[in-house]
Structure formats: structure tokens, C-alpha cells
Enzyme design. Structure first.
Site, PDB file in Angstrom:
ATOM      1  N   HIS A  14      -3.258  -1.695   8.239  1.00 37.95           N
ATOM      2  CA  HIS A  14      -2.027  -2.236   8.828  1.00 37.95           C
ATOM      3  C   HIS A  14      -1.737  -3.572   8.159  1.00 37.95           C
ATOM      4  O   HIS A  14      -2.376  -4.576   8.453  1.00 37.95           O
ATOM      5  CB  HIS A  14      -2.185  -2.427  10.342  1.00 37.95           C
ATOM      6  N   HIS A  16       1.576  -5.987   5.894  1.00 41.83           N
ATOM      7  CA  HIS A  16       3.007  -6.139   5.578  1.00 41.83           C
ATOM      8  C   HIS A  16       3.132  -6.705   4.177  1.00 41.83           C
ATOM      9  O   HIS A  16       2.649  -7.803   3.904  1.00 41.83           O
ATOM     10  CB  HIS A  16       3.680  -7.087   6.583  1.00 41.83           C
ATOM     11  N   ARG A  18       6.358  -6.496   2.633  1.00 43.35           N
ATOM     12  CA  ARG A  18       7.767  -6.916   2.529  1.00 43.35           C
ATOM     13  C   ARG A  18       8.468  -6.330   1.297  1.00 43.35           C
ATOM     14  O   ARG A  18       8.005  -5.389   0.680  1.00 43.35           O
ATOM     15  CB  ARG A  18       7.880  -8.452   2.505  1.00 43.35           C
ATOM     16  N   ASN A  43       8.666  -2.180   8.520  1.00 41.04           N
ATOM     17  CA  ASN A  43       9.666  -3.039   9.191  1.00 41.04           C
ATOM     18  C   ASN A  43      10.247  -4.067   8.225  1.00 41.04           C
ATOM     19  O   ASN A  43      10.260  -5.260   8.481  1.00 41.04           O
ATOM     20  CB  ASN A  43       9.055  -3.739  10.422  1.00 41.04           C
ATOM     21  N   LYS A 108       5.904   5.303  12.355  1.00 42.78           N
ATOM     22  CA  LYS A 108       5.626   4.106  13.157  1.00 42.78           C
ATOM     23  C   LYS A 108       6.623   3.945  14.288  1.00 42.78           C
ATOM     24  O   LYS A 108       7.831   3.936  14.087  1.00 42.78           O
ATOM     25  CB  LYS A 108       5.692   2.866  12.239  1.00 42.78           C
ATOM     26  N   HIS A 146       3.159   0.427  17.840  1.00 42.39           N
ATOM     27  CA  HIS A 146       3.120  -0.966  18.296  1.00 42.39           C
ATOM     28  C   HIS A 146       3.219  -0.871  19.818  1.00 42.39           C
ATOM     29  O   HIS A 146       4.295  -0.629  20.358  1.00 42.39           O
ATOM     30  CB  HIS A 146       4.286  -1.763  17.707  1.00 42.39           C
ATOM     31  N   HIS A 189      -3.028  -2.927  16.116  1.00 43.37           N
ATOM     32  CA  HIS A 189      -3.349  -4.310  16.490  1.00 43.37           C
ATOM     33  C   HIS A 189      -3.519  -4.492  18.003  1.00 43.37           C
ATOM     34  O   HIS A 189      -2.817  -5.264  18.631  1.00 43.37           O
ATOM     35  CB  HIS A 189      -2.332  -5.308  15.946  1.00 43.37           C
ATOM     36  N   ASP A 263      -2.773  -6.736  10.068  1.00 45.88           N
ATOM     37  CA  ASP A 263      -1.418  -7.158  10.442  1.00 45.88           C
ATOM     38  C   ASP A 263      -1.035  -8.436   9.695  1.00 45.88           C
ATOM     39  O   ASP A 263      -0.235  -9.236  10.194  1.00 45.88           O
ATOM     40  CB  ASP A 263      -1.279  -7.353  11.957  1.00 45.88           C
ATOM     41  N   HIS A 267       5.253 -14.978   6.458  1.00 45.45           N
ATOM     42  CA  HIS A 267       6.562 -15.547   6.801  1.00 45.45           C
ATOM     43  C   HIS A 267       6.692 -16.841   6.022  1.00 45.45           C
ATOM     44  O   HIS A 267       5.921 -17.777   6.259  1.00 45.45           O
ATOM     45  CB  HIS A 267       6.651 -15.832   8.307  1.00 45.45           C
ATOM     46  N   ALA A 277       8.580 -17.466  14.030  1.00 46.01           N
ATOM     47  CA  ALA A 277       8.400 -16.115  13.503  1.00 46.01           C
ATOM     48  C   ALA A 277       6.990 -15.636  13.840  1.00 46.01           C
ATOM     49  O   ALA A 277       6.027 -16.396  13.720  1.00 46.01           O
ATOM     50  CB  ALA A 277       8.620 -16.122  12.000  1.00 46.01           C
TER      51      ALA A 277
HETATM   52  O1  DOR Z   1       3.040 -10.700  14.432  1.00 43.19           O
HETATM   53  C1  DOR Z   1       3.611  -9.736  13.960  1.00 43.19           C
HETATM   54  N1  DOR Z   1       4.215  -9.816  12.761  1.00 43.19           N
HETATM   55  N2  DOR Z   1       3.637  -8.604  14.649  1.00 43.19           N
HETATM   56  C2  DOR Z   1       4.377  -7.557  14.260  1.00 43.19           C
HETATM   57  O2  DOR Z   1       4.404  -6.574  14.940  1.00 43.19           O
HETATM   58  C3  DOR Z   1       5.195  -7.629  13.028  1.00 43.19           C
HETATM   59  C4  DOR Z   1       4.696  -8.652  12.106  1.00 43.19           C
HETATM   60  C5  DOR Z   1       5.691  -8.999  11.027  1.00 43.19           C
HETATM   61  O3  DOR Z   1       6.238  -8.075  10.416  1.00 43.19           O
HETATM   62  O4  DOR Z   1       5.920 -10.170  10.771  1.00 43.19           O
HETATM   63 ZN    ZN Z   2       2.370  -5.327  11.863  1.00 40.57          ZN
END
Ligand code: DOR
Ligand code: ZN
Length: 362
Positions: A14, A16, A18, A43, A108, A146, A189, A263, A267, A277
Site C-alpha cells: 500500500h 502512493h 502519484r 487516488n 479499491k 479504506h 492501514h 501508506d 504531500h 493534508a
Molecule cells: O493519510 C492518508 N494519505 N490516507 C489516505 O487514505 C490517503 C493518503 C494520501 O493519498 O495522501
Molecule cells: Zn493510502
């Protein structure tokens, strides 16, 4: 000489990555920490909400998102899974076609407006018993969830007895599991005793969970004392009994239900006009943080039993659940304070928390 810990390269099931120019730095940070493969969440903006075909302003396809990640350095991974973001446009036919083509391994569920870029999510009650979930079940696609009840505010969202997550696992997950007994699910998570109890009460091999380093290391007290916003992620860090339940779950000898999913969520602007965020960046330092959490849970990583429980959680249980091989390659860590290196221009969780890493990747 400090003891060297050597285990198969691990999988982050899991994370990200981007879109855009920083993707290569995120992938590089993952490769540098002994990571053999990843599941990259959909996402993005726009979301990865279809299986193949051209990207549009409404959605990217798994085919093109995955292709972009491979070009940005992801071709060095042994495994790279991109789940389909379930939206109101998703159809049972898409699921069946995607599964048959081999492009769709996972889907998801996002609670609408529950976290970063989750506006396209459809409430869980609309999915239970739906043709889409029946197709996911019948085609052996893994459903990643989630798990937070959407639409709650104030004390309904979070208090010391109930949280959006505990409500989701107590009210919705048993219904989902009982309506779709063949469904393979990953509870993403997880952060609460309630979620651990749900996973442990389910059939092994059908229901599993990912757990992040921050939820094993910290509680809500660490977040609010000094408002340490680098620890702000969703689901939010919880209480001591929750952290204890997570620690027991991951360190139980021989366990196969729980595995690593950081996770890690970069950001570049953590503080925004409308708040903070959600997401902790753990690229470059996740196995080190997991090792520290295992030690805090009382595991001695210099013993065969300790190494075995760490290996299961990081390197073996995830591949076994998803049905791909454990890596043939290994990586090494040493119990030394050397700090981590990273390429991404994002504050990592240890930097944000002023935490020194007790372990280093060799
Ligand atoms: O803390 C998080 N950040 N939880 C999530 O479910 C998404 C993730 C994000 O994409 O920034
Ligand atoms: Zn996530």
C-alpha cells in the site's frame, strides 16, 4: 560489529506514487530501501478509474498509469500492482473483462470524502450485494478497503470509545463478509483493536490487513502534543490499546494475516489553506521504522524467532496473499544510527517527528 539482519526483499502493498515529475523520486526512495515491489494506490488526480484505454480529465487507466510508473523506474520492481478505483461508473462487465485480461488484480474502496482524493468513492452500503462486488468476488479480484465510516462529524467521527474506523469494522465489514463469503479482502492501514478483531475472526487467506509504521509506533498523544502535523494521516493514529492490538497482531509467531503497507503518502504542501493534508512520507525509511516498532513490541531481531516474524510481515505474507512469489533477493539492515537518504523533496515522518532511526539499510 553490529548484528546484520538479512531477509528477502520486501513488498510495500500500500503506497502512493502519484503523477507528475516527482514520481521517479518516490519510486527511487522505495527501491533504495530494499523494496521489491509495490501496490500503488489509484487516488491520483484524476483517479485511476478504468482498466485500459486513453486517459482523460476524468480518469486514467490502470494500463497507462502502470506504464508511466514502469517508465519512471518501476520496471526495477518484481511486482507492481495498481488497483482500480471503484466509482459510480464502475460496472460488473469492466471487472470481468479486466480480470480475464490479467490487468485487474485488485480494486479499491474509498469512503466518499473520507481521505485524500476520495471524492469519487461510493458509500459501502451501495456496494454490498451489488453486481460489481459479485463480479469482484467471482473473478477473484482482491478488494482493498479504506475502512472508515464516511459522513461522520465531531464526536461521531472520533472519540475515545468509537471512531470512524471502529464503526466501519463493527457495522459494515461483517455484513460485507457475510454477503460475499468468497471475497478476498485487504483491510488497508488498520489502526484499531476493532479492525484487528475483525481480521482475526475472519477466514485466514480470505481477509488480511496492511499496517503502517506510524500506527505501530505512535498514538494520538504523539500527534496532538505540539500538533505534530507530519504524523497526521488517515485513518488517524489511535489509542494505546489499539497500538497494542496492532503490535500483538504483527508479532504473533507464524501469523499470516498481516503484512507491510506503508501508506507512504507524499504531500509537497502538508499544510494547506483548509487544514492539513493527510499522509506520512516513509520513502527511504520504512523497514527501519518497522524494525523499531517490532523492537518496541518486544521482538528481539537478533533471534531466529524474531527475524521470522519480521520476515513474515515484510517479505512473505503479502506475496502469499496476493499470489506472487517471495523475492529471491535479500536486503540487509544493521542496528546503527546512520540516518536515511532520500531523493523526494518531501519531509519524511522521522524528520517531521524528530525521530532518529535505530537501523540502517546496508
Ligand atoms: O493519510 C492518508 N494519505 N490516507 C489516505 O487514505 C490517503 C493518503 C494520501 O493519498 O495522501
Ligand atoms: Zn493510502
Amino acid at each position: 560489529m553490529s548484528h546484520i539482519l538479512e531477509i528477502p526483499k520486501w513488498f510495500d502493498l500500500h503506497t502512493h506514487f502519484r503523477q507528475g515529475e516527482l514520481v521517479a523520486s518516490y519510486i527511487s526512495d522505495h527501491l533504495e530501501m530494499g523494496c521489491a515491489g509495490a501496490l500503488a494506490m489509484p487516488n491520483t488526480l484524476p483517479p485511476v478509474s478504468k482498466i485500459d484505454g486513453e486517459n482523460s480529465e476524468h480518469g486514467w487507466s490502470i494500463e497507462s498509469y502502470r506504464g508511466m510508473l514502469l517508465e519512471a523506474g518501476g520496471d526495477q520492481f518484481e511486482e507492481l500492482i495498481v488497483p482500480l478505483y471503484l466509482t459510480k461508473e464502475t460496472t460488473a462487465q469492466d471487472i470481468e473483462r479486466g480480470a480475464k485480461s490479467g490487468q485487474l488484480k485488485a480494486a479499491k474502496y474509498y469512503p466518499p470524502h473520507g481521505t485524500t482524493n476520495s471524492a469519487h468513492g461510493v458509500p459501502i452500503e451501495n456496494w454490498i450485494g451489488s453486481d460489481v462486488l459479485k463480479a469482484i468476488e467471482a473473478n477473484e479480484v482482491i478488494l482493498c478497503l479504506h475502512g472508515e465510516q464516511h459522513g461522520l462529524t465531531g464526536a461521531d467521527y472520533f472519540d475515545s470509545k468509537h471512531t470512524a474506523e471502529s464503526k466501519f469494522y463493527q457495522n459494515w465489514m461483517p455484513k460485507l463478509r457475510d454477503t460475499h463469503p468468497g471475497l478476498k479482502m485487504v483491510c488497508e492501514h488498520i489502526t484499531t483493536e476493532a479492525a484487528v478483531a475483525f481480521v482475526e475472526s475472519s477466514v485466514e487467506g480470505k481477509v488480511a490487513a496492511t499496517i503502517t509504521p506510524q500506527h505501530l509506533l505512535y498514538t494520538v498523544g504523539h500527534l496532538i502534543q505540539g500538533l505534530r502535523y507530519h504524523l497526521y494521516c488517515l485513518p488517524i493514529v489511535k489509542f494505546e490499546n489499539d497500538r497494542e492490538a496492532l503490535r500483538q497482531a504483527v508479532t504473533k509467531p507464524g501469523q499470516s494475516r498481516f503484512f507491510a503497507g506503508t501508506d507512504s503518502a507524499p504531500h509537497t504542501d502538508k499544510v494547506t489553506e483548509c487544514g492539513c493534508a493527510a499522509g506520512c512520507y516513509t520513502g527511504g525509511c520504512a523497514p527501519q521504522l518497522y524494525a523499531m516498532a517490532f523492537e518496541e513490541a518486544g521482538v528481539n531481531l537478533a533471534t531466529p524467532e524474531g527475524i521470522d516474524s519480521f520476515r513474515r510481515f515484510l517479505s512473505a505474507n503479502g506475496p502469499e496473499f496476493y499470489g506472487f512469489p517471495v523475492s529471491n533477493e535479500t536486503f540487509q539492515m544493521v542496528r546503527e544510527r546512520r540516518g536515511a537518504t532520500k531523493k523526494a523533496p518531501v519531509t519524511s515522518l522521522p524528520e517531521g517527528m524528530g525521530l532518529e532511526l535505530e537501523w540502517a539499510i546496508v
